[in-house]
Design an enzyme around this catalytic site. Structure first.
Site, short mmCIF file in Angstrom:
data_model
loop_
_atom_site.label_atom_id
_atom_site.label_comp_id
_atom_site.label_asym_id
_atom_site.label_seq_id
_atom_site.Cartn_x
_atom_site.Cartn_y
_atom_site.Cartn_z
CD GLN A 150 40.48 -86.43 23.28
OE1 GLN A 150 40.56 -86.45 22.06
NE2 GLN A 150 40.58 -85.31 23.98
CG HIS A 154 42.49 -83.90 18.98
ND1 HIS A 154 43.11 -82.70 18.69
CD2 HIS A 154 41.78 -83.68 20.11
CE1 HIS A 154 42.78 -81.82 19.61
NE2 HIS A 154 41.98 -82.39 20.50
CD GLU A 206 35.21 -75.87 11.36
OE1 GLU A 206 35.35 -76.78 10.51
OE2 GLU A 206 35.95 -74.88 11.42
CE1 TYR A 247 34.61 -79.00 4.36
CE2 TYR A 247 36.26 -80.61 3.68
CZ TYR A 247 35.00 -80.03 3.55
OH TYR A 247 34.13 -80.51 2.60
CE1 TYR A 273 39.51 -76.70 24.65
CE2 TYR A 273 41.51 -77.33 23.52
CZ TYR A 273 40.15 -77.46 23.71
OH TYR A 273 39.44 -78.35 22.96
C1 HEC Z 1 42.25 -78.74 26.21
C2 HEC Z 1 41.57 -79.47 27.20
C3 HEC Z 1 41.88 -79.15 28.65
C4 HEC Z 1 41.65 -77.97 29.31
C5 HEC Z 1 41.06 -76.70 28.77
C6 HEC Z 1 42.03 -78.21 30.69
N1 HEC Z 1 42.51 -79.48 30.81
FE1 HEC Z 1 43.17 -80.32 32.53
N2 HEC Z 1 43.61 -82.02 31.51
C7 HEC Z 1 43.37 -82.23 30.19
C8 HEC Z 1 43.78 -83.56 29.84
C9 HEC Z 1 43.69 -84.21 28.47
C10 HEC Z 1 44.29 -84.14 31.02
C11 HEC Z 1 44.84 -85.54 31.19
C12 HEC Z 1 46.30 -85.56 30.89
C13 HEC Z 1 46.81 -86.96 31.04
O1 HEC Z 1 46.21 -87.89 30.48
O2 HEC Z 1 47.80 -87.11 31.73
C14 HEC Z 1 44.15 -83.13 32.07
C15 HEC Z 1 44.52 -83.33 33.37
C16 HEC Z 1 44.30 -82.43 34.38
C17 HEC Z 1 44.59 -82.67 35.76
C18 HEC Z 1 45.15 -83.94 36.30
C19 HEC Z 1 43.97 -84.83 36.53
C20 HEC Z 1 44.34 -86.21 36.93
O3 HEC Z 1 43.41 -87.06 36.89
O4 HEC Z 1 45.48 -86.46 37.26
C21 HEC Z 1 44.21 -81.57 36.47
C22 HEC Z 1 44.30 -81.35 37.96
C23 HEC Z 1 43.70 -80.63 35.51
N3 HEC Z 1 43.76 -81.19 34.25
C24 HEC Z 1 43.21 -79.40 35.83
C25 HEC Z 1 42.76 -78.48 34.90
C26 HEC Z 1 42.33 -77.15 35.24
C27 HEC Z 1 42.25 -76.57 36.63
C28 HEC Z 1 42.00 -76.55 34.07
C29 HEC Z 1 41.55 -75.12 33.85
C30 HEC Z 1 42.43 -74.10 34.32
C31 HEC Z 1 42.19 -77.51 33.01
N4 HEC Z 1 42.66 -78.67 33.56
C32 HEC Z 1 41.93 -77.28 31.67
C33 HEC Z 1 42.82 -81.36 29.30
C34 HEC Z 1 42.43 -80.08 29.60
#
Ligand code: HEC
Length: 465
Positions: free
Chosen positions: A171, A241, A334, A344, A355
């Site tokens: 972000q 954030h 919010e 807040y 999540y």
């Molecule tokens: C709170 C927010 C959030 C939620 C909810 C979330 N993710 Fe993620 N996810 C992220 C973020 C941020 C990254 C990137 C992490 C990084 O930069 O390495 C990520 C990365 C991933 C990746 C790797 C993607 C890549 O490009 O390598 C996968 C696969 C993934 N998420 C699957 C899921 C799945 C399936 C769910 C639901 C079960 C889920 N995520 C829920 C925030 C979230």
């Protein structure tokens, strides 16, 4: 994976699980939101993106980067099904990527007071984050990846040279751009961005920095630092954030928001800059009437605290009051009326939950902590805001325009006596709405992400006088 698990009739459907647990961050169509797109050509974390790597990523998460761990929520078969689901959607997207929807130019949208059309101003920008104007009508656009662009007389100029180097991961990025209220006499333009830094161990600890400078012959010049956090004490690993909107009052102060940087508890700690809205003189000096200047344990720039990730900030021109929108976790987005020294409540009170479905706290209210004016649950992923002041849509004058990333819409919010009395969605499903601003021509400009473009709302031809 065991056969009984795969065959188990109680496994939940991957599309439902995705909608319920993942869409919030990765977008309902997997195109990204606060978390990366899973449709494009890059895997940001999953190595080369093998099935095993993706399954591992989903099970273990990457807490530092903001990806929750899911192994306690799903069984192995469900995780495997999610990987297949992601692969299918990605393949479909790669086939259809040339035909992503743009708002049709002749589509007339009908709303309570006004009919309008959506015109594309430019589709040549890369993840536009903030839009603003110089007095001569030149539009300023930040691209998250680090470029400041000018759009003059309908032409998008090349990136301004020599703007600060930014961290663009997650972000982070080049975020807000705002001209000084007296730009016409002083030429100052303010930028907020994630200032790159790494710890000796190699962790990314980029943190909000605010500078001002001037644009001279297409080059960023005369740069002065307005705000920078102390690296040793305050920087947080991870790339979530950042907050980072800027608003100026009428008496020479700059207000800006910094999100909690993923460290929830810091939002309550007045000795930390994250999870706060700050107030400085426009040249960066600390105003001696700031609320915590006499408290040696508090940072003197703090104006209000207990914020999670405020990405909307604007003064109501009618009342002079400061308003902010803030991303909740899962639920609990919010709208807050920002007042001096107010707490807040994040993370001690919230209308959202974690999540992965576990509660953050049972409390939504507590003594000494302000309630949001309204909250949006489920989350809309609320982002930039603007009080509409233009002439093209008289029925909307004074209303607050609110963008939504995950729910991909522009919302009109009517506020009377500091209460929300009415809301209307003006348009939706043309991409994530990142920022909104009233243009000097009275049109409403919106920065869309995925597909990346700047659009403007103008009255439908038949509705024009
Ligand atoms: C709170 C927010 C959030 C939620 C909810 C979330 N993710 Fe993620 N996810 C992220 C973020 C941020 C990254 C990137 C992490 C990084 O930069 O390495 C990520 C990365 C991933 C990746 C790797 C993607 C890549 O490009 O390598 C996968 C696969 C993934 N998420 C699957 C899921 C799945 C399936 C769910 C639901 C079960 C889920 N995520 C829920 C925030 C979230």
């Amino acid at each position: 994976m065991s056969i009984t698990q795969t065959a188990c009739a109680q496994n939940r459907d991957a599309p439902d699980l995705f909608a319920q647990f993942c869409a919030n961050c990765h977008g309902p169509d997997l195109g990204g939101g606060s978390a990366p797109s899973m449709l494009d050509d890059v895997w940001t974390y999953g190595g080369t993106g093998t099935d095993e790597e993706l399954a591992h990523q989903i099970a273990k998460g990457n807490l530092e980067k903001g990806m929750p761990a899911w192994e306690s929520v799903f069984n192995e078969a469900e995780i495997r099904a999610l990987v297949v689901f992601i692969r299918e959607r990605r393949a479909g997207y790669q086939r259809n990527r040339e035909t992503l929807p743009a708002p049709p130019a002749d589509l007339v949208l009908h709303t309570q007071q006004h009919d309008f059309v959506i015109e594309t101003v430019t589709d040549e920008v890369d993840t536009p984050w903030s839009i603003n104007w110089l007095p001569d009508g030149t539009m300023l656009i930040t691209e998250k990846s680090g470029s400041l662009r000018l759009l003059r007389d309908g032409e998008l100029l090349p990136p301004v040279m020599d703007t600060p180097w930014v961290d663009g991961a997650g972000q982070a990025g080049l975020l807000e751009v705002a001209p000084h209220p007296d730009y016409a006499t002083n030429g100052w333009i303010y930028l907020s961005f994630s200032d790159p830094a790494t710890t000796p161990a190699g962790a990314n600890v980029s943190f909000t920095k605010i500078v001002r400078g001037r644009i001279t012959d297409g080059t960023w010049t005369d740069e002065e630092v307005i705000y920078a956090a102390d690296i040793a004490h305050y920087r947080q690993p991870g790339s979530v954030h950042y907050g980072n909107r800027i608003a100026f009052d009428d008496t020479g102060h700059i207000f800006f928001s910094i999100g909690d940087r993923g460290a929830q508890q810091h939002a309550q700690d007045l000795g930390r800059p994250n999870g706060k809205i700050h107030r400085l003189h426009d040249d960066g000096r600390i105003p001696n009437d700031n609320p915590f200047v006499a408290d040696p344990t508090a940072l003197p720039s703090i104006w209000s605290y207990g914020h999670r990730n405020p990405q909307g900030l604007d003064f109501d021109p009618a009342t002079g009051e400061l308003w902010s929108t803030e991303h909740g976790p899962r639920g609990g987005d919010e709208l807050n009326l920002i007042t001096r020294s107010t707490n807040y409540g994040w993370p001690l009170i919230t209308y959202g939950m974690n999540y992965n479905g576990t509660p953050i706290t049972a409390r939504t209210a507590a003594a000494g902590m302000a309630q949001p004016v309204i909250h949006w649950t489920p989350s809309i992923a609320v982002c930039g805001i603007d009080f509409y002041e233009g002439d093209l849509f008289p029925g909307w004058r004074g209303n607050l325009l609110v963008t939504a990333l995950a729910q991909q819409h522009l919302r009109r919010v009517v506020i009377v006596d500091n209460q929300v009395v009415e809301q209307e969605i003006l348009f939706q499903d043309f991409g994530r709405c990142r920022d909104v601003a009233s243009g000097p021509d009275g049109a409403i400009y919106v920065a869309l992400n995925r597909p990346d473009r700047i659009v403007r709302l103008v009255p439908a031809p038949t509705a024009q006088p």
